[in-house]
Design an enzyme around this catalytic site. Structure first.
Site, short mmCIF file in Angstrom:
data_model
loop_
_atom_site.label_atom_id
_atom_site.label_comp_id
_atom_site.label_asym_id
_atom_site.label_seq_id
_atom_site.Cartn_x
_atom_site.Cartn_y
_atom_site.Cartn_z
CG ASP A 16 -1.94 -1.09 1.20
OD1 ASP A 16 -2.37 -1.47 0.09
OD2 ASP A 16 -2.34 -1.57 2.28
CE1 TYR A 56 4.06 -7.07 3.60
CE2 TYR A 56 3.40 -9.36 3.90
CZ TYR A 56 3.44 -8.22 3.13
OH TYR A 56 2.88 -8.22 1.88
#
Length: 263
Positions: A53, A111
């Site tokens: 994003d 992540y």
């Protein structure tokens, strides 16, 4: 035609995410623009292991594309980096099998999320950490985090606007620890839903702040509702890390890291 796999790093600060969007600067758009130049005007589609994003960074995003060009694979990082902007760098390139797919060949993805916990803000880390000024109970957050391990329906940890129907994912490892004045979150799994990592971090931060109990995680999972979980943590603290691929492994090309001088 042959398929090329790339490992790409980028600073997401000035990008509207990875995926191409009209009238927006994106990572995919920059990569495809340079590849089009290299291919003398021919459009080349780049596929990524994940679509980050706005503001989200990557240290090892895996992408692939098909090409009719035949120059040595170790020349791809040099050719691409010579035209890419300074906030994108191709770290490695490899010839991969025709059935290799940057997204579907990924067995696991990892992540990390960085939280700055100092009382004073740091202007030099503002684009790479989420600044939290209030005290955090790290032990409570760790007790909560382990409840996410295993295979669950993560509907509560998925953005409400996500269109995917199957929201079952497997989390193989979740950990958090302090590094100086930062709190580091690390999450590895077989795949992630839209905003999943950021919602997990946001929920754990609420637990650390005493707004929720560590024991609530099981109830949040069972609710299968976005409203049950905490707020979504900001994108700029998130870094997309390594992907473990099942077929076609990107290896170092025995060349000097072409991005060392760019950061």
């Amino acid at each position: 035609m042959k398929r090329i796999g790339l490992k790409v790093a980028y600073d997401g600060t000035d990008f509207a995410g990875y995926q191409i969007q009209p009238n927006e600067r994106t990572v995919q758009g920059e990569l495809e623009s340079v590849l089009k130049n290299i291919h003398k005007g021919m459009s080349i589609r780049v596929t990524a292991s994940g679509r980050t994003d706005t503001g989200v960074h990557a240290r090892g995003q895996i992408v692939h594309f098909d090409t009719s060009l035949s120059f040595p694979v170790d020349r791809w990082p040099i050719a691409l980096n010579s035209q890419l902007p300074a906030d994108i760098c191709v770290l490695e390139a490899a010839d991969v099998p025709a059935d290799f797919h940057a997204r579907y060949s990924a067995k696991t993805k990892e992540y990390r999320y960085r939280v700055l916990t100092s009382a004073q803000a740091d202007v030099f880390r503002r684009n790479y950490t989420y600044h939290v000024r209030y005290p955090l109970d790290v032990e409570a957050m760790q007790r909560a985090a382990v409840q996410l391990l295993g295979t669950h329906d993560f509907s509560s940890f998925c953005a409400a606007k996500a269109e995917v129907e199957d929201k079952v994912r497997t989390i193989e490892d979740v950990a958090l620890w302090r590094e100086g004045d930062e709190l580091i979150f690390s999450i590895r799994g077989n795949g992630f839903l839209y905003n999943m990592v950021r919602i997990i971090v946001g929920t754990l931060l609420e637990i650390g702040a005493g707004k929720r109990s560590a024991e609530e995680v099981a109830k949040i999972l069972a609710a299968r509702s976005r409203e049950a979980a905490g707020k979504t943590a900001p994108g700029h603290g998130l870094i997309s890390g390594r992907s473990n691929m099942t077929n076609g492994k990107l290896e170092n090309n025995k060349t000097t890291n072409p991005c060392v001088t760019k950061y």
